[in-house]
Design a protein around this motif. Sequence first.
Motif, PDB file in Angstrom:
ATOM      1  N   ILE A   1       0.822  -1.215   0.000  1.00 30.40           N
ATOM      2  CA  ILE A   1       0.000   0.000   0.000  1.00 30.40           C
ATOM      3  C   ILE A   1       0.853   1.260   0.000  1.00 30.40           C
ATOM      4  CG2 ILE A   1      -1.942  -1.120   1.143  1.00 30.40           C
ATOM      5  CD1 ILE A   1      -0.993   0.090   3.776  1.00 30.40           C
ATOM      6  N   SER A   2       2.167   1.120   0.141  1.00 32.95           N
ATOM      7  CA  SER A   2       3.029   2.296   0.141  1.00 32.95           C
ATOM      8  C   SER A   2       3.115   2.887  -1.258  1.00 32.95           C
ATOM      9  CB  SER A   2       4.435   1.923   0.634  1.00 32.95           C
ATOM     10  OG  SER A   2       5.052   1.025  -0.274  1.00 32.95           O
ATOM     11  N   ARG A   3       3.561   4.134  -1.326  1.00 32.90           N
ATOM     12  CA  ARG A   3       3.714   4.780  -2.623  1.00 32.90           C
ATOM     13  C   ARG A   3       4.730   4.035  -3.470  1.00 32.90           C
ATOM     14  NH1 ARG A   3       5.503  11.017  -2.826  1.00 32.90           N
ATOM     15  NH2 ARG A   3       7.422  10.068  -2.030  1.00 32.90           N
ATOM     16  N   PHE A   4       5.771   3.536  -2.812  1.00 28.81           N
ATOM     17  CA  PHE A   4       6.781   2.766  -3.538  1.00 28.81           C
ATOM     18  C   PHE A   4       6.164   1.495  -4.120  1.00 28.81           C
ATOM     19  CE2 PHE A   4       9.321  -1.080  -3.134  1.00 28.81           C
ATOM     20  CZ  PHE A   4      10.245  -0.856  -4.131  1.00 28.81           C
TER      21      PHE A   4
ATOM     22  N   VAL B   1       6.037   0.181  -8.048  1.00 23.68           N
ATOM     23  CA  VAL B   1       6.519  -1.112  -8.554  1.00 23.68           C
ATOM     24  C   VAL B   1       5.414  -1.821  -9.330  1.00 23.68           C
ATOM     25  CG1 VAL B   1       7.269  -3.425  -7.868  1.00 23.68           C
ATOM     26  CG2 VAL B   1       8.304  -1.417  -6.804  1.00 23.68           C
ATOM     27  N   ASP B   2       4.197  -1.800  -8.803  1.00 27.27           N
ATOM     28  CA  ASP B   2       3.067  -2.431  -9.500  1.00 27.27           C
ATOM     29  C   ASP B   2       2.852  -1.814 -10.882  1.00 27.27           C
ATOM     30  OD1 ASP B   2       2.526  -4.190  -7.457  1.00 27.27           O
ATOM     31  OD2 ASP B   2       1.099  -2.867  -6.467  1.00 27.27           O
ATOM     32  N   GLN B   3       2.993  -0.510 -10.963  1.00 22.58           N
ATOM     33  CA  GLN B   3       2.835   0.166 -12.251  1.00 22.58           C
ATOM     34  C   GLN B   3       3.923  -0.270 -13.231  1.00 22.58           C
ATOM     35  OE1 GLN B   3       2.844   4.337 -11.271  1.00 22.58           O
ATOM     36  NE2 GLN B   3       0.804   4.288 -10.339  1.00 22.58           N
ATOM     37  N   GLN B   4       5.164  -0.390 -12.731  1.00 18.70           N
ATOM     38  CA  GLN B   4       6.262  -0.828 -13.589  1.00 18.70           C
ATOM     39  C   GLN B   4       6.056  -2.266 -14.057  1.00 18.70           C
ATOM     40  OE1 GLN B   4       9.661  -0.145 -11.041  1.00 18.70           O
ATOM     41  NE2 GLN B   4       9.968   1.929 -11.818  1.00 18.70           N
ATOM     42  N   VAL B   5       5.598  -3.115 -13.153  1.00 14.42           N
ATOM     43  CA  VAL B   5       5.351  -4.517 -13.493  1.00 14.42           C
ATOM     44  C   VAL B   5       4.284  -4.629 -14.580  1.00 14.42           C
ATOM     45  CG1 VAL B   5       4.363  -6.666 -12.625  1.00 14.42           C
ATOM     46  CG2 VAL B   5       6.112  -5.479 -11.293  1.00 14.42           C
TER      47      VAL B   5
ATOM     48  N   ASN C   1      13.794  -1.799  -9.134  1.00 15.57           N
ATOM     49  CA  ASN C   1      14.529  -1.783  -7.871  1.00 15.57           C
ATOM     50  C   ASN C   1      13.547  -1.918  -6.715  1.00 15.57           C
ATOM     51  OD1 ASN C   1      16.423  -1.505  -5.899  1.00 15.57           O
ATOM     52  ND2 ASN C   1      17.275   0.417  -6.643  1.00 15.57           N
ATOM     53  N   ILE C   2      13.717  -2.973  -5.904  1.00 16.40           N
ATOM     54  CA  ILE C   2      12.814  -3.228  -4.777  1.00 16.40           C
ATOM     55  C   ILE C   2      13.434  -2.685  -3.498  1.00 16.40           C
ATOM     56  CG2 ILE C   2      11.425  -4.946  -3.569  1.00 16.40           C
ATOM     57  CD1 ILE C   2      10.914  -4.834  -6.565  1.00 16.40           C
ATOM     58  N   LEU C   3      12.770  -1.736  -2.853  1.00 17.27           N
ATOM     59  CA  LEU C   3      13.293  -1.157  -1.620  1.00 17.27           C
ATOM     60  C   LEU C   3      13.230  -2.168  -0.482  1.00 17.27           C
ATOM     61  CD1 LEU C   3      11.816   2.461  -1.475  1.00 17.27           C
ATOM     62  CD2 LEU C   3      14.154   1.789  -2.018  1.00 17.27           C
TER      63      LEU C   3
ATOM     64  N   LYS D   1       7.865   0.959   5.706  1.00 12.05           N
ATOM     65  CA  LYS D   1       7.270   0.299   6.868  1.00 12.05           C
ATOM     66  C   LYS D   1       5.750   0.324   6.865  1.00 12.05           C
ATOM     67  CE  LYS D   1      11.088   0.391  10.129  1.00 12.05           C
ATOM     68  NZ  LYS D   1      11.505   0.666  11.520  1.00 12.05           N
ATOM     69  N   GLU D   2       5.150   1.216   6.076  1.00  8.08           N
ATOM     70  CA  GLU D   2       3.697   1.233   6.018  1.00  8.08           C
ATOM     71  C   GLU D   2       3.136  -0.050   5.406  1.00  8.08           C
ATOM     72  OE1 GLU D   2       5.029   4.316   2.855  1.00  8.08           O
ATOM     73  OE2 GLU D   2       5.919   3.212   4.535  1.00  8.08           O
ATOM     74  N   ASP D   3       4.013  -0.843   4.745  1.00 10.45           N
ATOM     75  CA  ASP D   3       3.569  -2.119   4.179  1.00 10.45           C
ATOM     76  C   ASP D   3       3.617  -3.269   5.189  1.00 10.45           C
ATOM     77  OD1 ASP D   3       2.982  -1.237   1.606  1.00 10.45           O
ATOM     78  OD2 ASP D   3       5.053  -1.418   0.940  1.00 10.45           O
ATOM     79  N   ILE D   4       4.273  -3.061   6.326  1.00  7.77           N
ATOM     80  CA  ILE D   4       4.478  -4.151   7.288  1.00  7.77           C
ATOM     81  C   ILE D   4       3.157  -4.739   7.793  1.00  7.77           C
ATOM     82  CG2 ILE D   4       5.336  -4.699   9.614  1.00  7.77           C
ATOM     83  CD1 ILE D   4       7.763  -2.969   9.029  1.00  7.77           C
TER      84      ILE D   4
END
Length: 443
Positions: free
Chosen positions: A140-143, A147-151, A304-306, A312-315
């Motif tokens: 759910i993070s902006r990052f 990544v989903d958009q790139q995929v 690039n996967i952070l 941490k908002e994805d945790i």
Amino acid sequence: MAKILIIDDDTSFGLMIEGFLKRKGFDTVFVSSFNNALHSVRKTKFDLVLTDYRLDSGTGLDLIPVIKKHHQKTPVVLITAYSDIRVAVSAIKLGAFEYITKPVNPDELLHVINRGIEKTNKVSDTPKPPVARSNYIKGISRFAEQVDQQVELIATTDLSVLVLGESGVGKEFVAQRIHELSNRSAMPFVAVDCGALHTDIAGSELFGHRKGSFTGAMDDKEGHFEAVKDGTIFLDEIGNLSYDVQVKLLRAIQERKGRRMGSNEEYAINCRIIAATNEDLRSSSLSGKFREDLYHRLNEFSINILPLRERKEDIPLYSKRFLQLATREFKKEHIFLSSEVEDIFFSYEWPGNLRELRNVIRRAVLLAKGDTITLAELPPEIQMPSKIPQAPVQLRDVKEKSEKDTIIEILEQNKYNKAKTARILGIDRKTLYNKIYKYGIDA
């Protein structure tokens, strides 16, 4: 009856484990020295190897490549009393099936061994590409959204993709997601751990061989590139391939043809290639460690996967999903994380990323006595994280300690988290990498 090799220089502990496994119906062999372990794996094929990390004249990590060279499909489980995630990550990179820490929980040990044996029984001598099945979880993070958009953008093309990121961030899941969204989704998806491919067998595993082409080649064998056909091949830890294998891979990609070892006949390579690494391949290519032309062939598009600590908002989302998977695996229902555990999950740095988070939750669910996971079910290194200095320590102000000693100290305090070490030292990551290289620091 499954045959298990137990390796531990603590004879009392090794015999105790052997007795426990014999009572559970396993055929066991126990050795207490590194050299005897080498002799055993070269002489006998085991269904699983259980080895301690610290041995008399070597380590369990030293044994893994030897085991994989002689019996590539044999699962290796590492036991360590040293709760160091770097050891666990190194073991997984070398091809270990799983790791557990002392004191060993009998239920956890038995579960890991049964999973390893089950995996061995499912593997045949001829590689059979599995149906693509992904447990990809959208963050759910902006990052994560980026990544989903790139995929989604790259999936519909046939470009080669290089997925970058630390160990455990989920590079294979991203590769599977690309495959699922591509026009090859009905075709096989084959994942190859290049870190577990010994130089002597890498060519055979990737491209196959003919009977009699080398010592031990008792039958014809189909390689991964031939087996995947028009599907997708995922080359994980691509930076670990030897230079000779890099040359063969480059030729295959350039000519889109492969050839089994010992054969003059070529077959067409029509698959899509996705590679992944936790190394800086760009620097490796410039230094000559990794072929620059191969790097550019693989890097037509990069993702690039952070690390988890930087998103941490994805945790909470990943924790919930891993909890669901673990409760299903261990046939438990309605287990929740306590508020204290949720808080410590959010504050912990997760050097092992998503892999570490999933392993911690699986272990906690297994050990849980009731319907709530408490701090008691967490590993010690998470319950009591290392104290890390909060105030920045500027390198230019260091007078009594050498620059090298200071870098090593901060690296150790941060469990070799280079991004955080650089922030504490007041320098950027590139400068830190240069200094690590300059001083020959093992990081």
